[in-house]
Design a protein around this motif. Structure first.
Motif, PDB file in Angstrom:
ATOM      1  N   GLY A   1      -4.509  -1.168  -1.791  1.00 28.58           N
ATOM      2  CA  GLY A   1      -4.829  -1.935  -2.992  1.00 28.58           C
ATOM      3  C   GLY A   1      -3.632  -2.746  -3.435  1.00 28.58           C
ATOM      4  O   GLY A   1      -2.484  -2.326  -3.266  1.00 28.58           O
TER       5      GLY A   1
ATOM      6  N   ASN B   1       0.854  -1.183   0.000  1.00 26.16           N
ATOM      7  CA  ASN B   1       0.000   0.000   0.000  1.00 26.16           C
ATOM      8  C   ASN B   1       0.893   1.237   0.000  1.00 26.16           C
ATOM      9  O   ASN B   1       2.099   1.136   0.279  1.00 26.16           O
ATOM     10  CB  ASN B   1      -0.897   0.027   1.239  1.00 26.16           C
ATOM     11  CG  ASN B   1      -1.842  -1.158   1.293  1.00 26.16           C
ATOM     12  OD1 ASN B   1      -2.267  -1.670   0.266  1.00 26.16           O
ATOM     13  ND2 ASN B   1      -2.176  -1.599   2.500  1.00 26.16           N
TER      14      ASN B   1
ATOM     15  N   GLU C   1     -10.831   4.950  -6.946  1.00 26.60           N
ATOM     16  CA  GLU C   1     -12.177   4.356  -6.988  1.00 26.60           C
ATOM     17  C   GLU C   1     -12.390   3.553  -8.273  1.00 26.60           C
ATOM     18  O   GLU C   1     -13.060   2.515  -8.256  1.00 26.60           O
ATOM     19  CB  GLU C   1     -13.228   5.454  -6.858  1.00 26.60           C
ATOM     20  CG  GLU C   1     -13.259   6.086  -5.464  1.00 26.60           C
ATOM     21  CD  GLU C   1     -14.190   7.290  -5.364  1.00 26.60           C
ATOM     22  OE1 GLU C   1     -14.552   7.649  -4.220  1.00 26.60           O
ATOM     23  OE2 GLU C   1     -14.550   7.865  -6.427  1.00 26.60           O
TER      24      GLU C   1
ATOM     25  N   ASN D   1     -11.242   0.142  -7.827  1.00 23.31           N
ATOM     26  CA  ASN D   1     -11.850  -0.532  -6.670  1.00 23.31           C
ATOM     27  C   ASN D   1     -10.876  -0.697  -5.514  1.00 23.31           C
ATOM     28  O   ASN D   1     -10.953  -1.667  -4.749  1.00 23.31           O
ATOM     29  CB  ASN D   1     -12.425  -1.911  -7.079  1.00 23.31           C
ATOM     30  CG  ASN D   1     -13.589  -1.784  -8.045  1.00 23.31           C
ATOM     31  OD1 ASN D   1     -14.457  -0.934  -7.860  1.00 23.31           O
ATOM     32  ND2 ASN D   1     -13.592  -2.599  -9.085  1.00 23.31           N
ATOM     33  N   TRP D   2      -9.947   0.245  -5.400  1.00 27.89           N
ATOM     34  CA  TRP D   2      -9.081   0.314  -4.227  1.00 27.89           C
ATOM     35  C   TRP D   2      -9.788   1.135  -3.157  1.00 27.89           C
ATOM     36  O   TRP D   2     -10.852   1.698  -3.393  1.00 27.89           O
ATOM     37  CB  TRP D   2      -7.753   0.972  -4.577  1.00 27.89           C
ATOM     38  CG  TRP D   2      -6.850   0.145  -5.441  1.00 27.89           C
ATOM     39  CD1 TRP D   2      -6.983  -1.171  -5.748  1.00 27.89           C
ATOM     40  CD2 TRP D   2      -5.661   0.591  -6.113  1.00 27.89           C
ATOM     41  NE1 TRP D   2      -5.958  -1.591  -6.572  1.00 27.89           N
ATOM     42  CE2 TRP D   2      -5.135  -0.524  -6.797  1.00 27.89           C
ATOM     43  CE3 TRP D   2      -4.996   1.807  -6.202  1.00 27.89           C
ATOM     44  CZ2 TRP D   2      -3.976  -0.443  -7.559  1.00 27.89           C
ATOM     45  CZ3 TRP D   2      -3.844   1.889  -6.958  1.00 27.89           C
ATOM     46  CH2 TRP D   2      -3.331   0.782  -7.626  1.00 27.89           C
ATOM     47  N   LYS D   3      -9.180   1.198  -1.983  1.00 27.03           N
ATOM     48  CA  LYS D   3      -9.707   2.018  -0.896  1.00 27.03           C
ATOM     49  C   LYS D   3      -8.678   3.077  -0.513  1.00 27.03           C
ATOM     50  O   LYS D   3      -7.492   2.920  -0.811  1.00 27.03           O
ATOM     51  CB  LYS D   3     -10.052   1.147   0.314  1.00 27.03           C
ATOM     52  CG  LYS D   3     -11.160   0.138   0.045  1.00 27.03           C
ATOM     53  CD  LYS D   3     -11.447  -0.692   1.281  1.00 27.03           C
ATOM     54  CE  LYS D   3     -12.555  -1.706   1.005  1.00 27.03           C
ATOM     55  NZ  LYS D   3     -12.833  -2.558   2.197  1.00 27.03           N
ATOM     56  N   TYR D   4      -9.136   4.118   0.158  1.00 25.81           N
ATOM     57  CA  TYR D   4      -8.209   5.138   0.637  1.00 25.81           C
ATOM     58  C   TYR D   4      -8.675   5.648   1.990  1.00 25.81           C
ATOM     59  O   TYR D   4      -9.857   5.598   2.326  1.00 25.81           O
ATOM     60  CB  TYR D   4      -8.069   6.296  -0.370  1.00 25.81           C
ATOM     61  CG  TYR D   4      -9.310   7.129  -0.533  1.00 25.81           C
ATOM     62  CD1 TYR D   4      -9.475   8.325   0.181  1.00 25.81           C
ATOM     63  CD2 TYR D   4     -10.335   6.735  -1.393  1.00 25.81           C
ATOM     64  CE1 TYR D   4     -10.622   9.091   0.029  1.00 25.81           C
ATOM     65  CE2 TYR D   4     -11.476   7.494  -1.542  1.00 25.81           C
ATOM     66  CZ  TYR D   4     -11.613   8.668  -0.834  1.00 25.81           C
ATOM     67  OH  TYR D   4     -12.747   9.419  -0.976  1.00 25.81           O
ATOM     68  N   GLU D   5      -7.700   6.113   2.782  1.00 24.59           N
ATOM     69  CA  GLU D   5      -7.977   6.659   4.109  1.00 24.59           C
ATOM     70  C   GLU D   5      -7.270   8.004   4.237  1.00 24.59           C
ATOM     71  O   GLU D   5      -6.067   8.096   3.975  1.00 24.59           O
ATOM     72  CB  GLU D   5      -7.457   5.735   5.212  1.00 24.59           C
ATOM     73  CG  GLU D   5      -8.161   4.392   5.314  1.00 24.59           C
ATOM     74  CD  GLU D   5      -7.543   3.516   6.395  1.00 24.59           C
ATOM     75  OE1 GLU D   5      -6.589   3.996   7.089  1.00 24.59           O
ATOM     76  OE2 GLU D   5      -7.975   2.373   6.543  1.00 24.59           O
TER      77      GLU D   5
END
Length: 355
Positions: free
Chosen positions: A167, A109, A139, A142-146
């Protein structure tokens, strides 16, 4: 190269045999390690078998041409021969790329830092737009983020924003984004219609595990305080914000995006580990300056890598001299074409160095 590929075929058989063993199945750590090795080797072996099949087709077609007398059949065989020859060349090139030394961080990541630079408010506004560009791209995969850190200005801009991207292979994809991004356009506040140039910096850091970076508690000062900025939901009424000071390097991390002090502390330590790990990598790269200069995307962070020209609707990546007239799509997250071109250029440079 082919001796190494034969060794990989044999090794894949060994790994698959071990994975079927009850002893390995009862050892989660060993099982995980073998599964990782299998996933690394299997695509290379599959491509090698495809290459060998194409070579066999070439040999068979040549033998059939020597024996066949019928003109129509000979034309069919020649067509099959040409296709097989092309397949041999393409698979051989793909195998060279697959066998290139892997960056150990590629599967990690990443933590991305965007900071406004030259250009005042206009730079902060552009930083916010680049942040949204990356969010749209994340997006789309289809990954995520914080969100980890954020410093806004009142007109919708961002002096700085730091976020984690979660991701598979995130670092291998986004590592080329590090550097200075420049924007050329007429700011909304410009009454005379003059084009201004502003700049922001982007840093892409691989997420570091605790085993990657050892942090001595004696080297850290932890301060807790009330969060600043826009309030709401008790964010400004409890000591939830955390500031870390790392004495040996002078790095200061401030985290306040969560309502929980513990969550902010975890985010602050994750960011500190990433920064310290990045410093280690930079030092190692500096010791191999020639290798750094020969690779795409591994140069100085202050390097101007890309210009976004709004009046002309174009984006230019200066490292590979790529210009695309699709600025609107790119600002909406459509950056895959740029990333693919950078990846291909990096692979080509590495192949040249190996020859």
């Amino acid at each position: 190269m082919f001796d190494r590929l034969d060794d990989l075929v044999a090794r894949l058989d060994e790994v698959e045999g071990e994975l079927a063993s009850p002893d390995v199945a009862s050892n989660p750590e060993r099982f995980k390690k073998l599964m990782k090795e299998q996933s690394d080797i299997a695509p290379i072996v599959a491509k090698y078998l495809e290459h060998k099949e194409a070579k066999q087709t070439v040999e068979d077609s040549l033998a059939m041409l020597d024996e066949e007398k019928d003109d129509d059949m000979r034309e069919m065989i020649k067509e099959e021969l040409n296709e097989a020859k092309a397949k041999v060349e393409s698979t051989q090139q793909e195998l060279k790329i697959l066998l290139l030394p892997k960056d150990p961080n590629d599967e990690k990541n990443v933590i991305v830092e965007i900071r406004a630079g030259v250009g005042g408010d206009e730079s902060a506004l552009f930083a916010a737009e680049i942040y949204r560009m990356y969010v749209h791209y994340i997006e789309s995969r289809n990954w995520k983020y914080e969100l980890m850190e954020l410093e806004e200005i009142g007109i919708g801009g961002m002096k700085s924003v730091t976020f984690k991207v979660i991701g598979k292979g995130a670092y291998s994809v986004l590592k080329y984004e590090s550097g200075t991004h420049r924007v050329q356009r007429v700011p909304e506040t410009e009454s005379g219609g003059r084009i201004h140039t502003s700049a922001i910096t982007v840093a892409v850091l691989p997420e570091a595990d605790e085993i990657d970076v050892q942090i001595d508690e004696k080297d850290i000062r932890i301060d807790v305080m009330r969060a600043s900025g826009n309030g709401g939901q008790c964010v400004n009424t409890t000591d939830s914000a955390v500031r870390l000071t790392h004495y040996p390097t002078g790095i200061v991390i401030y985290s306040q995006t969560e309502k929980s002090q513990l969550q902010n502390k975890d985010k602050a330590f994750a960011l500190l580990r990433a920064k310290l790990y990045d410093m280690q990598m930079q030092q190692a790269h500096d010791a191999e300056a020639d290798a750094r200069r020969s690779q795409i995307g591994s140069g100085d962070r202050s390097e101007k890598i890309r210009t976004y020209n709004f009046p002309q609707g174009r984006v230019t990546d200066h490292r590979i001299k790529l210009t695309l007239y699709k600025l609107d799509q790119i600002m909406n997250g459509d950056i895959q074409e740029i990333i693919d071109a950078l990846t291909a250029a990096d692979q080509a440079a590495k192949l040249t160095n190996l020859e």
